[in-house]
Enzyme design. Structure first.
Site, PDB file in Angstrom:
ATOM      1  CG  ASP A 254     -22.520  31.324  33.294  1.00 46.33           C
ATOM      2  OD1 ASP A 254     -23.186  31.761  34.767  1.00 46.33           O
ATOM      3  OD2 ASP A 254     -23.290  31.251  31.785  1.00 46.33           O
ATOM      4  CB  ILE A 255     -23.322  26.490  31.602  1.00 49.23           C
ATOM      5  CG1 ILE A 255     -23.391  25.689  30.590  1.00 49.23           C
ATOM      6  CG2 ILE A 255     -24.874  27.528  30.962  1.00 49.23           C
ATOM      7  CD1 ILE A 255     -24.429  24.683  30.794  1.00 49.23           C
TER       8      ILE A 255
ATOM      9  CD  GLN B 161     -30.504  37.541  42.110  1.00 52.18           C
ATOM     10  OE1 GLN B 161     -30.035  36.508  42.652  1.00 52.18           O
ATOM     11  NE2 GLN B 161     -31.296  38.429  42.914  1.00 52.18           N
ATOM     12  CG  LEU B 162     -23.712  36.302  44.149  1.00 56.12           C
ATOM     13  CD1 LEU B 162     -23.458  36.562  45.574  1.00 56.12           C
ATOM     14  CD2 LEU B 162     -23.217  34.920  45.199  1.00 56.12           C
TER      15      LEU B 162
ATOM     16  CE1 TYR C 152     -29.781  26.816  45.938  1.00 56.29           C
ATOM     17  CE2 TYR C 152     -31.109  27.233  47.474  1.00 56.29           C
ATOM     18  CZ  TYR C 152     -30.432  27.645  46.440  1.00 56.29           C
ATOM     19  OH  TYR C 152     -29.645  28.863  46.973  1.00 56.29           O
TER      20      TYR C 152
ATOM     21  CG  ASP D 247     -21.658  21.611  31.034  1.00 58.51           C
ATOM     22  OD1 ASP D 247     -22.692  22.056  32.735  1.00 58.51           O
ATOM     23  OD2 ASP D 247     -22.723  20.919  30.750  1.00 58.51           O
TER      24      ASP D 247
ATOM     25  CE  LYS E 291     -27.284  26.233  46.943  1.00 57.12           C
ATOM     26  NZ  LYS E 291     -25.842  26.640  46.783  1.00 57.12           N
TER      27      LYS E 291
HETATM   28  N1  SER Z   1     -32.316  32.852  47.474  1.00 60.30           N
HETATM   29  C1  SER Z   1     -32.722  31.613  46.994  1.00 60.30           C
HETATM   30  C2  SER Z   1     -33.972  30.894  46.617  1.00 60.30           C
HETATM   31  O1  SER Z   1     -35.115  31.686  46.595  1.00 60.30           O
HETATM   32  C3  SER Z   1     -32.728  31.267  48.254  1.00 60.30           C
HETATM   33  O2  SER Z   1     -31.522  30.877  48.545  1.00 60.30           O
HETATM   34  O3  SER Z   1     -34.183  30.009  46.203  1.00 60.30           O
END
Ligand code: SER
Length: 318
Positions: free
Chosen positions: A34-35, A12-13, A142, A52, A146
């Site tokens: 990208d993979i 996405q980014l 996640y 990868d 982070k």
């Molecule tokens: N947009 C991300 C998520 O919802 C949060 O950094 O996982």
């Protein structure tokens, strides 16, 4: 020629950031990886390699063979997907960051960019105007990855002088790629449903406030941070970053002003708990002060832009 390597360029980014980097540095200077082998056709404007990120050796080879001087490491498993396979998410998110930091140290790279997220915050964090420095007890894998990643970034900067820079993105909303397994992704999907004339089933409650940002602002923030003089980058874990906060009800009403027949229902699932653990609003004062961050898009302006451009974008995609 010195090169910029993007890992996770088809995400996405990545898909929008790669384009912006090519516009700034030229197609010759950018290597998108990208993979996903199918992503090659997205990158007509620069070199594309299937990579990868867990394949340490190929990554190192790519860096050594091409005079890579900067890495944007964007590959990650996001919050909702991560909950389905926590060990896999931890492994991918952490190991890949450590490879990249270690490579930056050994190969003496100029700069590394690595995204963090509002997911580093947790239920015990102050919810309004969440400050740069406060309690962080993330409860998604996640968020945990982070948070740990931020500590590693700061460690590599302090200990080895690796110039690694990072932003805690809010939910990112863009129309040029499909949702990628995040909790904030309802705010991408909702525009697709409105344009298709379909009903939207929202997986969050109507009043769930979350910090969000339109993709052009996120790209600008990333490049502003990466271009900032080294001495201005005072936060070496990751900067709080904010633009706008809104709820599903608010975005729905904003879209409905353009599509009066658009309907929504609310059917919260496991992602509600994730959203509830994140801030409502973010204080990004240090980013504004240290390197002059300013956002341009609020909810209305973003919605008007997406609704204007998304239909045409979808036609080109076919
Ligand atoms: N947009 C991300 C998520 O919802 C949060 O950094 O996982």
């Amino acid at each position: 020629m010195e090169k910029i390597l993007i890992i996770g360029a088809a995400g996405q980014l990545g898909s929008e950031l790669t384009k912006a980097l090519v516009e700034q540095y030229g197609g010759e200077a950018v290597i998108a990886t990208d993979i996903n082998p199918q992503a090659a056709n997205q990158f007509e404007y620069c070199r594309y390699e299937v990579l990868d990120v867990m394949d340490k050796r190929s990554l190192q080879q790519l860096v050594q063979d091409n005079q890579v001087k900067q890495i944007y490491h964007l590959a990650a498993v996001l919050s909702a997907t991560g909950e389905k396979n926590p060990l896999f998410a931890w492994n991918l998110n952490m190991e890949s960051l450590l490879y990249v930091l270690e490579l930056a140290r050994l190969e003496k790279l100029d700069k590394v960019y690595w995204p963090s997220s509002i997911a580093v915050f947790g239920p015990n964090t102050p919810k309004q105007n969440t400050p740069q420095y406060c309690v962080k007890e993330p409860n998604t894998i996640y968020g945990i990855s982070k948070q740990a990643g931020e500590r590693w970034c700061e460690y590599y900067f302090q200990k080895y002088g690796v110039d690694v820079r990072s932003l805690r993105y809010p939910g990112l909303i863009g129309y040029k790629s499909l949702p990628g397994g995040g909790t904030t992704d309802y705010a991408v999907d909702i525009y697709h449903k409105a344009i298709a004339g379909e009903h939207f089933k929202c997986f969050l409650k109507a009043d769930t406030l979350l910090p969000m940002m339109y993709m052009p602002d996120a790209i600008k923030a990333t490049l502003d941070l990466m271009h900032a003089p080294k001495e201005n980058v005072k936060v070496r874990s990751s900067y709080n970053l904010a633009a706008v906060s809104f709820s599903p009800q608010e975005i729905y009403e904003c879209i409905k002003a353009h599509y009066p027949d658009f309907t929504i229902s609310f059917e919260p699932d496991f992602r509600q708990q994730i959203a509830d653990s994140w801030p409502d609003t973010i204080d990004d004062g240090p980013a504004r002060k240290d390197w002059g961050w300013q956002h341009a898009y609020d909810l209305n302006k973003m919605t008007a832009d997406i609704l204007k451009n998304l239909p045409e974008f979808l036609i080109h995609l076919k």
